[in-house]
Design an enzyme around this catalytic site. Structure first.
Site, PDB file in Angstrom:
ATOM      1  N   GLU A 107       0.777  -1.233   0.000  1.00  0.00           N
ATOM      2  CA  GLU A 107       0.000   0.000   0.000  1.00  0.00           C
ATOM      3  C   GLU A 107       0.814   1.292   0.000  1.00  0.00           C
ATOM      4  OE1 GLU A 107      -2.894  -0.353   3.213  1.00  0.00           O
ATOM      5  OE2 GLU A 107      -3.991  -1.917   2.158  1.00  0.00           O
TER       6      GLU A 107
ATOM      7  N   GLU B 242      -5.615  -8.617   0.257  1.00  0.00           N
ATOM      8  CA  GLU B 242      -6.333  -8.357   1.504  1.00  0.00           C
ATOM      9  C   GLU B 242      -7.809  -8.129   1.224  1.00  0.00           C
ATOM     10  OE1 GLU B 242      -4.885  -5.180   3.937  1.00  0.00           O
ATOM     11  OE2 GLU B 242      -2.779  -5.744   3.716  1.00  0.00           O
TER      12      GLU B 242
END
Ligand SMILES: *[C@@H]1O[C@H](CO)[C@@H](O)[C@H](O)[C@H]1NC(C)=O
Ligand SMILES: *[C@@H]1O[C@H](CO)[C@@H](O)[C@H](O)[C@H]1NC(C)=O
Ligand SMILES: *[C@@H]1O[C@H](CO)[C@@H](O)[C@H](O)[C@H]1NC(C)=O
Ligand SMILES: *[C@@H]1O[C@H](CO)[C@@H](O)[C@H](O)[C@H]1NC(C)=O
Ligand SMILES: *[C@@H]1O[C@H](CO)[C@@H](O)[C@H](O)[C@H]1NC(C)=O
Ligand SMILES: *[C@@H]1O[C@H](CO)[C@@H](O)[C@H](O)[C@H]1NC(C)=O
Ligand SMILES: *[C@@H]1O[C@H](CO)[C@@H](O)[C@H](O)[C@H]1NC(C)=O
Length: 512
Positions: free
Chosen positions: A290, A396
């Protein structure tokens, strides 16, 4: 985890276009100059736990000297305190090839069905609040402030007690029993040492536990994606990057130096996991979790990924069979932004994270619309990205349909769901978080919805290469725990024998 809304990202991008251009230029310039200096194999093994080393993994050469700073990092060294087994014959289940046979990531025909071993070697307050709670009054909000408050010795004891119990051999045997074939293991850069004087993290200790975990994975035939979750300077400013606050990676005073300083870590990891001792059990590697491309710009992040790929492939050699697959993350700007990036990339896969509870529009949809959305929009995203970029997966996601998990939005921050977060109204007038973290209060109807939502997602994600649930367990937030989902009945006991397709039975298609 923790993606903000994608709309925020887009408006920021256009406002910062001129910065992107300048940053991209600087990044490329520094990228050309710096690695020649710092990306060197180093000759000594300076880690804290360097005894019983069987493998130097290319650490031969010159160490940087002088004070350790972001542009002159200390030595980093993946030594081998836990010896690798040579036995790669284990097989997770009949649907997955044994470790010593290839897993076909390129075609995506066999799906990754995985969980994250999160909150282990990189801490996160909402996964294991008990590690933080005694120190919250003293201002602890992340791993940085925790280690800083405790000091090196106490931090080491505190973390080691957690490392040695949060994940055990039983974790892997249970996962194998549930049909799981992959785990994604987040690590921080401090696992390999090389810290500056002001970085309070515990160096090298987590590396030992990672290697021990990999040996258990090997025993149960489960493949491991080791992934860099926390880079020097923090690539997203979230607590699970080690440090909550400003982004000092590409962005910020030491941003360029920290982005460059991240590369030797990847070089060391790529070299290490290319070894015949590890390539079967750890065949995919996450380059960075991220990075906040929605804030610091897509172009500089792409330039950095391009360079990271060069560093990784220089370390492993090019072509199938030469080292791990590299996973890049979409940086919260959506998969479309990556179509055509790294054309004909050498063993590259794109990772996206899907959550509905952090996005007001998605959280406010009614349940029927959420299920349709998961099948059609997320399924379509996977199909489009597989065509436009290449192999794509979801690193995720969770069954959580609200943001009620304790500390999820920050300590004392409140919840979107019940209208206590940022002044926005609750989802519906009677929405409350009171029982949301207590699975024994869930009604059969609610569990049915959770089950459908879980299935809708994995069916969508299997339009691509597969998925990794966030997280394998939590201390107290069942919607984020794979184990709690299996116990509570909203996640199938055997993921490879899960009955008819939800999306098809509901009449939803995957709108590529
Ligand atoms: C290293 O090996 C020696 C001899 O085999 C053993 O006694 C010692 O405990 C080992 N140290 C570590 C850290 O594993
Ligand atoms: C290799 O590992 C498998 C699976 O863990 C085990 O069943 C087998 O006995 C091992 N073989 C040897 C020679 O140790
Ligand atoms: C970028 O860096 C500047 C300077 O350190 C800092 O003020 C700002 O908060 C950072 N941006 C983000 C999004 O963290
Ligand atoms: C759910 O929302 C959709 C779209 O707004 C609407 O068409 C539908 O009637 C709603 N369903 C229920 C059960 O409220
Ligand atoms: C930790 O990170 C999560 C996920 O990004 C975020 O929602 C939360 O605000 C942070 N928690 C704390 C205690 O700061
Ligand atoms: C909350 O209100 C909605 C209508 O606004 C209703 O459908 C739902 O059953 C209520 N839930 C509870 C727990 O009372
Ligand atoms: C969870 O709910 C059950 C059933 O209502 C209740 O007995 C139990 O005390 C609750 N647990 C917690 C921690 O609130």
């Amino acid at each position: 985890m923790g993606a903000p809304s994608k709309q925020d990202g887009r408006s920021c991008l256009s406002r910062h276009k001129w910065k992107i251009t300048i940053l991209a230029f600087i990044l490329v310039a520094v990228a050309i100059a710096v690695p020649l200096v710092i990306v060197k194999p180093w000759d000594k093994n300076n880690s804290n736990s360097s005894s019983n080393n069987s493998n130097n993994n290319g650490n031969n050469g010159n160490q940087p000297t002088g004070p350790v700073t972001p542009s002159n990092p200390g030595p980093i060294s993946p030594n081998v305190p836990v010896l690798p087994s040579k036995n790669d014959t284990a097989r997770a289940n009949a649907y997955t090839p044994p470790l010593n046979e290839p897993f076909d990531y390129a075609s995506g025909k066999i799906k990754m069905r995985g969980v994250n071993l999160g909150g282990w070697l990189v801490l996160e307050p909402f996964i294991s609040p008990s590690l933080f709670e005694p120190y919250i009054k003293q201002g602890v909000i992340d791993e940085w402030t925790l280690c800083k408050l405790l000091g090196p010795e106490k931090a080491k004891t505190h973390l080691e007690a957690h490392y040695s119990t949060w994940v055990t051999e039983e974790t892997f045997s249970r996962l194998q029993g549930m049909g799981i074939n992959h785990v994604r293991i987040p690590i921080g850069f401090w696992a390999l040492g090389g810290l500056t004087a002001d970085e309070p993290y515990v160096p090298s200790l987590s590396w030992t536990y990672l290697l021990r975990g990999i040996e258990w994975a090997r025993k149960y035939g489960i493949r491991v994606m080791v992934e860099l979750h926390a880079a020097p300077g923090s690539q997203n400013g979230w607590n699970h990057s080690g440090r909550l606050g400003a982004i000092n990676w590409i962005n910020g005073t030491d941003g360029i130096a920290n982005a460059q300083r991240t590369l030797p870590y990847l070089q060391q990891l790529a070299t290490f996991f290319s070894s015949p001792d590890y390539i079967h059990v750890a065949p995919i590697m996450g380059l960075l979790n991220e990075p906040a491309a929605h804030l610091i710009g897509v172009d500089p992040v792409k330039s950095w990924y391009t360079e990271a790929m060069n560093v990784v492939r220089a370390a492993t050699g090019t072509g199938e069979g030469k080292g791990p697959w590299a996973i890049i993350h979409d940086g919260m700007v959506g998969l479309n932004a990556w179509a055509g990036f790294l054309p004909k990339g050498d063993r590259v896969m794109l990772d996206t994270h899907q959550y509905i509870m952090f996005n007001d529009d998605l959280m406010r949809m009614n349940q029927t619309t959420q299920l349709k959305f998961a099948c059609e929009t997320w399924g379509g995203d996977m199909i489009r990205s597989t065509k436009g970029f290449g192999p794509t997966m979801v690193g995720e996601f969770s069954a959580a349909v609200n943001d009620c998990a304790t500390y999820l939005n920050g300590i004392g921050a409140g919840y979107r769901w019940d209208g206590t977060y940022n002044g926005a109204p609750p989802k519906s007038p009677n929405s409350t978080c009171t029982n949301e973290n207590n699975a024994s209060t869930y009604t059969p109807e609610y569990k049915k919805f959770l089950s459908n939502y879980f299935l809708a997602q994995i069916e969508a994600f299997e339009q691509g290469g597969g998925w990794f649930y966030w997280n394998f367990k939590t201390e107290s937030n069942p919607l984020w725990s794979y184990f709690a989902g299996v116990e509570g009945g909203w996640i199938p006991k055997d993921i490879n024998n899960r009955g008819p397709s939800y999306c098809a039975s509901a009449g939803y298609t995957f709108n590529g």
